[in-house]
Design an enzyme around this catalytic site. Structure first.
Site, short mmCIF file in Angstrom:
data_model
loop_
_atom_site.label_atom_id
_atom_site.label_comp_id
_atom_site.label_asym_id
_atom_site.label_seq_id
_atom_site.Cartn_x
_atom_site.Cartn_y
_atom_site.Cartn_z
N CYS A 86 19.66 63.57 -12.67
CA CYS A 86 19.09 62.34 -12.11
C CYS A 86 20.19 61.50 -11.43
O CYS A 86 20.73 61.92 -10.43
CB CYS A 86 18.35 61.59 -13.21
SG CYS A 86 17.16 60.41 -12.57
N HIS A 196 14.63 65.94 -15.95
CA HIS A 196 15.36 65.68 -17.20
C HIS A 196 15.11 66.77 -18.26
O HIS A 196 14.30 66.57 -19.16
CB HIS A 196 14.92 64.33 -17.78
CG HIS A 196 15.42 63.17 -16.99
ND1 HIS A 196 16.69 62.65 -17.15
CD2 HIS A 196 14.83 62.44 -16.03
CE1 HIS A 196 16.85 61.63 -16.32
NE2 HIS A 196 15.74 61.48 -15.63
N GLU A 198 16.91 67.44 -20.70
CA GLU A 198 17.34 66.93 -22.01
C GLU A 198 16.20 66.24 -22.75
O GLU A 198 16.32 65.96 -23.94
CB GLU A 198 18.55 65.99 -21.86
CG GLU A 198 18.24 64.58 -21.35
CD GLU A 198 18.17 64.46 -19.82
OE1 GLU A 198 17.95 65.49 -19.16
OE2 GLU A 198 18.31 63.34 -19.30
#
Lengths: 224, 79
Positions: A86, A196, A198
Site C-alpha cells: 500500500c 494487504h 498481512e
C-alpha cells in the site's frame, strides 16, 4: 526468517504487518524508525501501509526521501528481500526501486473493500509458493492505487513476468493500468503491492490466503 | 529571489481530478470547456542571488522531489 518493519510518521498498518510476520516466521520482528540510517540484520525489510507524512506532496513521496531509504536501496541492491504494501508500494515507486507511479484512484474515492487477485506470475521470491493464475481474495484500502507506467515500462513488466498480481474478475478498484495490483523488481526480490496480504493470515480474518506470499519468501530463504 | 514551480501531469496520463473539475464546471453552467488538467504550484523563496545558480538548484529540486517525472512535467519561472 528475520524481518524488520520500517516505521514512518503516519504509518498505520505497521502493527498488522508485525503481527503477521511474527506469526508466520515465529520470530520477533525488528522495527526501524525512518530517521535511522542503518538497518538491523534481517532477511526481509517491509515498508508498511498507512499515510506517511499525511500523503503530502504525493503519497509516499516524502517517506521515499527519508534517511532510512538509503539503507533500503543498498539492501535491495545487495539482493535482500524488500516488500512494500500500500503506502509502502507508493514509497518504492517514489524511491525508484520499482518503476511506474501510483496515482489517485480513477473513481476519486477512497476504496476499502475486498478484491479478487490473480497471481499472474510465480517466478519471484514472493510468489514461488503460490499457484500460478490462482485467484484469491484480499482487502484493499487506499486512495492512490491507480498504477501507471509508460508503454515501454509496461511492456518490460509484462514480458518479464514482473506483474505479480492483477485485480481479477472485474474487481479493479482504482483504474490501475492492465489491472496491475503488484509488481516485482528485475531480480524478483522487491515486491510492491496495493492489497494487504498481512490482513489475511489467520482464520479470524476470514481466511489465510495472504500467508502464501510470506511463506514463499521463507521457502526462498531455506533454498538459498 | 523568488521562483514559481508549476507541476502538471504529462500528456497521456489520465487526470481523474481534472475530469471531475471539468464536470463540476459544466454543472455550474460554464460551457465551451474542452478539457481541464489540474496540477500544483510551489512558490519558493531562495537566498541565492545568482539567477543561474538558482535555476540549476530548482531544477535539481524538481527532479529529486517536487515532481515525479514518471507522470509529471515541471516549469520554472523566476519572479
Amino acid at each position: 526468517m528475520k524481518s524488520a518493519v520500517i516505521l514512518f510518521p503516519g504509518s498505520n498498518r505497521d502493527r498488522d504487518m508485525i503481527k503477521a510476520l511474527e506469526q508466520i516466521s515465529g520470530q520477533p520482528v525488528a522495527t526501524v524508525w525512518h530517521t535511522q540510517t542503518e538497518l538491523p540484520e534481517a532477511d526481509l525489510y517491509v515498508l508498511p501501509g498507512g499515510f506517511s507524512y499525511g500523503d503530502y506532496l504525493r503519497s509516499g513521496a516524502i517517506a521515499a526521501r527519508s534517511p532510512i531509504m538509503g539503507a533500503i536501496k543498498s539492501a535491495a541492491q545487495q539482493g535482500r528481500y524488500v516488500l512494500g504494501v500500500c503506502n509502502g508500494f507508493q514509497m518504492l515507486t517514489e524511491a525508484g526501486l520499482l518503476p511506474g507511479a501510483l496515482m489517485r484512484n480513477a473513481s476519486l474515492h477512497f476504496v476499502c473493500k475486498e478484491v479478487m487477485l490473480q497471481t499472474t506470475s510465480n517466478n519471484s521470491a514472493f510468489t514461488s509458493k503460490m499457484e500460478k493464475n490462482g485467484i484469491w481474495r484480499c482487502p484493499v484500502a487506499h486512495h492512490d492505487g491507480n498504477y501507471f507506467a509508460d508503454e515501454a515500462t509496461l511492456k518490460t513488466l509484462e514480458n518479464d513476468g514482473r506483474v505479480a498480481f492483477r485485480y481479477a474478475q472485474g474487481t479493479n478498484p482504482n483504474g490501475s493500468i492492465n489491472d496491475i495490483a503488484g509488481i516485482t523488481s528485475e531480480n524478483g526480490r522487491v515486491l510492491g503491492m496495493m492489497p494487504h496480504p498481512e490482513n489475511l493470515i489467520e482464520a479470524l480474518h476470514g481466511g489465510v490466503e495472504g500467508r502464501a506470499m510470506f511463506e514463499s519468501v521463507m521457502a526462498h530463504l531455506d533454498a538459498a | 529571489m523568488k521562483a514559481r514551480v508549476t507541476v502538471t501531469l504529462k500528456n497521456g496520463v489520465l487526470d481523474p481530478q481534472g475530469k471531475a473539475i471539468e464536470g463540476s464546471l459544466a454543472a455550474l453552467g460554464f460551457s465551451g470547456i474542452e478539457g481541464v488538467r489540474q496540477g500544483k504550484v510551489f512558490d519558493l523563496e531562495l537566498t541565492s542571488t545568482s539567477k543561474e545558480k538558482a535555476d540549476e538548484e530548482i531544477k535539481a529540486m524538481c527532479e529529486k522531489l517536487l515532481a515525479n517525472t514518471v507522470i509529471e512535467n515541471y516549469a520554472v519561472e523566476m519572479l
